[in-house]
Design a protein around this motif. Structure first.
Motif, PDB file in Angstrom:
ATOM      1  N   ALA A   1       7.834 -19.907  16.226  1.00 18.88           N
ATOM      2  CA  ALA A   1       6.950 -19.295  17.235  1.00 18.88           C
ATOM      3  C   ALA A   1       5.186 -19.168  16.430  1.00 18.88           C
ATOM      4  N   SER A   2       4.726 -20.233  16.288  1.00 18.55           N
ATOM      5  CA  SER A   2       3.559 -20.183  15.583  1.00 18.55           C
ATOM      6  C   SER A   2       2.563 -19.293  16.454  1.00 18.55           C
ATOM      7  N   ALA A   3       1.484 -18.592  15.609  1.00 16.06           N
ATOM      8  CA  ALA A   3       0.682 -17.775  16.350  1.00 16.06           C
ATOM      9  C   ALA A   3      -0.939 -18.204  15.978  1.00 16.06           C
ATOM     10  N   TYR A   4      -1.687 -18.581  17.100  1.00 13.86           N
ATOM     11  CA  TYR A   4      -2.971 -19.162  16.720  1.00 13.86           C
ATOM     12  C   TYR A   4      -3.743 -17.871  16.396  1.00 13.86           C
ATOM     13  N   ASN A   5      -3.535 -16.712  16.950  1.00  4.75           N
ATOM     14  CA  ASN A   5      -4.300 -15.495  16.436  1.00  4.75           C
ATOM     15  C   ASN A   5      -3.413 -14.739  15.488  1.00  4.75           C
ATOM     16  N   GLY A   6      -2.526 -15.073  14.675  1.00  2.20           N
ATOM     17  CA  GLY A   6      -1.915 -14.140  13.946  1.00  2.20           C
ATOM     18  C   GLY A   6      -2.956 -13.805  12.707  1.00  2.20           C
ATOM     19  N   ILE A   7      -2.183 -12.847  11.820  1.00  2.73           N
ATOM     20  CA  ILE A   7      -2.922 -12.322  10.810  1.00  2.73           C
ATOM     21  C   ILE A   7      -3.173 -13.197   9.755  1.00  2.73           C
ATOM     22  N   PHE A   8      -3.819 -12.694   8.707  1.00  2.00           N
ATOM     23  CA  PHE A   8      -4.035 -13.400   7.537  1.00  2.00           C
ATOM     24  C   PHE A   8      -3.618 -12.659   6.436  1.00  2.00           C
ATOM     25  N   ALA A   9      -3.410 -13.401   5.221  1.00  2.00           N
ATOM     26  CA  ALA A   9      -2.929 -12.669   4.019  1.00  2.00           C
ATOM     27  C   ALA A   9      -4.205 -12.506   3.207  1.00  2.00           C
ATOM     28  N   ASP A  10      -5.074 -11.549   4.072  1.00  2.00           N
ATOM     29  CA  ASP A  10      -6.357 -11.700   3.294  1.00  2.00           C
ATOM     30  C   ASP A  10      -6.305 -10.133   2.508  1.00  2.00           C
ATOM     31  N   THR A  11      -7.456  -9.624   2.006  1.00  2.00           N
ATOM     32  CA  THR A  11      -7.668  -8.316   1.390  1.00  2.00           C
ATOM     33  C   THR A  11      -6.969  -7.241   1.765  1.00  2.00           C
ATOM     34  N   PRO A  12      -7.399  -7.098   3.045  1.00  2.00           N
ATOM     35  CA  PRO A  12      -6.795  -5.653   3.566  1.00  2.00           C
ATOM     36  C   PRO A  12      -5.236  -5.617   3.635  1.00  2.00           C
ATOM     37  N   PHE A  13      -4.650  -6.879   4.295  1.00  2.00           N
ATOM     38  CA  PHE A  13      -3.339  -7.300   4.227  1.00  2.00           C
ATOM     39  C   PHE A  13      -2.589  -6.684   2.988  1.00  2.00           C
ATOM     40  N   MET A  14      -3.112  -7.484   1.798  1.00  2.00           N
ATOM     41  CA  MET A  14      -2.539  -7.312   0.624  1.00  2.00           C
ATOM     42  C   MET A  14      -2.512  -6.145   0.099  1.00  2.00           C
ATOM     43  N   HIS A  15      -3.754  -5.259   0.219  1.00  5.02           N
ATOM     44  CA  HIS A  15      -3.697  -3.810  -0.030  1.00  5.02           C
ATOM     45  C   HIS A  15      -2.452  -2.956   0.687  1.00  5.02           C
ATOM     46  N   LEU A  16      -2.334  -3.300   1.999  1.00  3.20           N
ATOM     47  CA  LEU A  16      -1.264  -2.478   2.481  1.00  3.20           C
ATOM     48  C   LEU A  16       0.205  -3.084   2.099  1.00  3.20           C
ATOM     49  N   TYR A  17       0.246  -4.297   2.002  1.00  2.00           N
ATOM     50  CA  TYR A  17       1.551  -4.751   1.482  1.00  2.00           C
ATOM     51  C   TYR A  17       1.862  -4.414   0.143  1.00  2.00           C
ATOM     52  N   ARG A  18       0.892  -4.107  -0.851  1.00  2.00           N
ATOM     53  CA  ARG A  18       1.215  -3.860  -2.091  1.00  2.00           C
ATOM     54  C   ARG A  18       1.581  -2.342  -2.155  1.00  2.00           C
ATOM     55  N   HIS A  19       0.693  -1.587  -1.125  1.00  2.00           N
ATOM     56  CA  HIS A  19       0.975  -0.206  -1.001  1.00  2.00           C
ATOM     57  C   HIS A  19       2.563  -0.047  -0.575  1.00  2.00           C
ATOM     58  N   ILE A  20       3.096  -0.804   0.094  1.00  2.00           N
ATOM     59  CA  ILE A  20       4.541  -0.701   0.629  1.00  2.00           C
ATOM     60  C   ILE A  20       5.198  -0.873  -0.744  1.00  2.00           C
ATOM     61  N   LEU A  21       5.116  -2.149  -1.163  1.00  4.19           N
ATOM     62  CA  LEU A  21       5.797  -2.611  -2.588  1.00  4.19           C
ATOM     63  C   LEU A  21       5.921  -1.575  -3.681  1.00  4.19           C
ATOM     64  N   LYS A  22       5.027  -0.544  -3.572  1.00  4.04           N
ATOM     65  CA  LYS A  22       4.788   0.424  -4.887  1.00  4.04           C
ATOM     66  C   LYS A  22       5.855   1.535  -4.356  1.00  4.04           C
ATOM     67  N   SER A  23       6.354   1.712  -3.333  1.00  7.21           N
ATOM     68  CA  SER A  23       7.239   2.633  -3.122  1.00  7.21           C
ATOM     69  C   SER A  23       8.587   2.602  -3.973  1.00  7.21           C
ATOM     70  N   LYS A  24       8.919   3.666  -4.666  1.00  7.64           N
ATOM     71  CA  LYS A  24      10.195   3.869  -5.482  1.00  7.64           C
ATOM     72  C   LYS A  24      11.334   3.621  -4.539  1.00  7.64           C
ATOM     73  N   LYS A  25      11.033   4.001  -3.105  1.00 10.05           N
ATOM     74  CA  LYS A  25      12.257   3.935  -2.506  1.00 10.05           C
ATOM     75  C   LYS A  25      12.798   2.430  -1.895  1.00 10.05           C
ATOM     76  N   LEU A  26      11.982   1.466  -2.304  1.00 13.70           N
ATOM     77  CA  LEU A  26      12.083   0.051  -1.883  1.00 13.70           C
ATOM     78  C   LEU A  26      13.197  -0.474  -2.270  1.00 13.70           C
ATOM     79  N   ILE A  27      14.207  -0.900  -1.682  1.00 15.08           N
ATOM     80  CA  ILE A  27      15.270  -1.541  -2.264  1.00 15.08           C
ATOM     81  C   ILE A  27      15.780  -3.003  -1.786  1.00 15.08           C
ATOM     82  N   ALA A  28      14.921  -3.370  -0.693  1.00 12.51           N
ATOM     83  CA  ALA A  28      15.359  -4.564  -0.264  1.00 12.51           C
ATOM     84  C   ALA A  28      14.256  -5.004   0.442  1.00 12.51           C
ATOM     85  N   LEU A  29      14.125  -6.481   0.362  1.00  9.69           N
ATOM     86  CA  LEU A  29      13.267  -7.116   0.919  1.00  9.69           C
ATOM     87  C   LEU A  29      13.326  -8.872   1.248  1.00  9.69           C
ATOM     88  N   ASP A  30      13.075  -9.411   2.558  1.00  6.85           N
ATOM     89  CA  ASP A  30      13.414 -10.629   2.837  1.00  6.85           C
ATOM     90  C   ASP A  30      12.282 -11.013   3.671  1.00  6.85           C
TER      91      ASP A  30
END
Length: 307
Positions: free
Chosen positions: A250-279
């Motif tokens: 289901a493609s999204a014409y107005n979906g988000i981009f993997a831009d700087t704000p997204f990558m900031h918040l994404y890496r913020h999640i990845l830095k959590s020591k509690k993260l044990i699973a990703l898909d």
């Protein structure tokens, strides 16, 4: 088959030259997992997409994503990636496939490994979560879902679980602790929003993902992470704009981009020591253009390797 999938540019055998294809190991024995190993399974299944009336093809994604992961440079000297192959779906028996993945994931986590799963349809969510719960039945599990959709539909009679029911299924097992990032108002009915509110599923709309709003987003992410014992992160690739992720059901014409704000918040999640699973879910190679979607999914997985 393993060597055909993991291929890349060979600049040299010294550690400073290494790319992922030089460090990944084909493995079948879960006793060989060491603490902090990254452990990969493919979920070559899209029966849930079929049941959800979506466009099939995501079952072919795991090997395509692997190929797009192969050539990334290894950043961490202690990097270790074990590949346990693919879970498949025979005769439409989605539930057995989900249980198989869950069993495998639980073995990984109990050995101290970090679980990575390449989908497959987003029915992978319930399977991956079940693996975390099996490994840590007494722990409070937090889930961050980067997705345009809540995927909290109630299963249809005579159809059963699907790619759109995972969070409803999780909610039936007790309190659900989830944060859904990238939700689109034009992709979810009022019923799905109501279900989210009913079960206490927190969410951040796609329209809220801009640079000036990052402090508020960090606060909401931190609130979830601090309230749980372990964290599972799932990414549905249909959250992204169709120009960078055309290969989804289901493609999204107005979906988000993997831009700087997204990558900031994404890496913020990845830095959590509690993260044990990703898909990563919903990559459909048959609909992709020049592997854009698969490449993006591969890049997002690789971000965890570099933290």
């Amino acid at each position: 088959m393993f060597q055909d999938t993991w291929q890349g540019r060979l600049d040299g055998e010294e550690l400073l030259f290494h790319r992922i294809f030089q460090r990944v190991k084909e493995e079948r024995n879960y006793d060989n997992i060491a603490a902090d190993d990254f452990v990969l399974h493919g979920f070559a299944v899209d029966e849930g997409v079929r049941r959800n009336k979506g466009r099939q093809g995501a079952k072919d994604a795991p090997d395509v994503i692997r190929k797009n992961m192969s050539n990334f440079p290894v950043i961490r000297p202690d990097f270790s990636l074990l590949d346990f192959g693919n879970v498949t779906c025979e005769d439409g028996d989605l539930e057995s496939s989900q249980n198989s993945l869950a069993k495998n994931v639980s073995k990984v986590l109990l050995k101290g490994g970090k679980s990575i799963v390449l989908g497959g349809g987003h029915e992978v969510t319930y399977a991956h979560y079940l693996g975390v719960k099996t490994a840590f039945p007494e722990q409070k599990i937090g889930i961050i879902n980067i997705d345009a959709h809540f995927d909290n539909r109630q299963p249809e009679n005579g159809v059963g679980a699907s790619s759109g029911t995972g969070f409803w299924q999780i909610a039936q097992e007790g309190q659900i602790n989830s944060l859904h990032i990238g939700i689109q108002r034009n992709s979810n009915t009022l019923k799905l929003f109501d279900t989210a509110h009913q079960y206490g599923m927190k969410y951040i709309l796609a329209d809220e993902l801009f640079f000036e709003n990052l402090p508020s987003i960090y606060e909401r992410i931190n609130e979830l992470v601090e309230s749980v014992d372990v964290l599972y992160l799932t990414i549905c690739m249909d959250v992204f704009n169709a120009s960078i992720a055309p290969g989804v059901s289901a493609s999204a014409y107005n979906g988000i981009f993997a831009d700087t704000p997204f990558m900031h918040l994404y890496r913020h999640i990845l830095k959590s020591k509690k993260l044990i699973a990703l898909d990563a879910a919903e990559v459909n190679p048959s609909l992709d253009i020049e592997d854009r979607t698969a490449r993006l999914a591969a890049c997002l997985m690789n971000e965890w390797f570099m933290i």
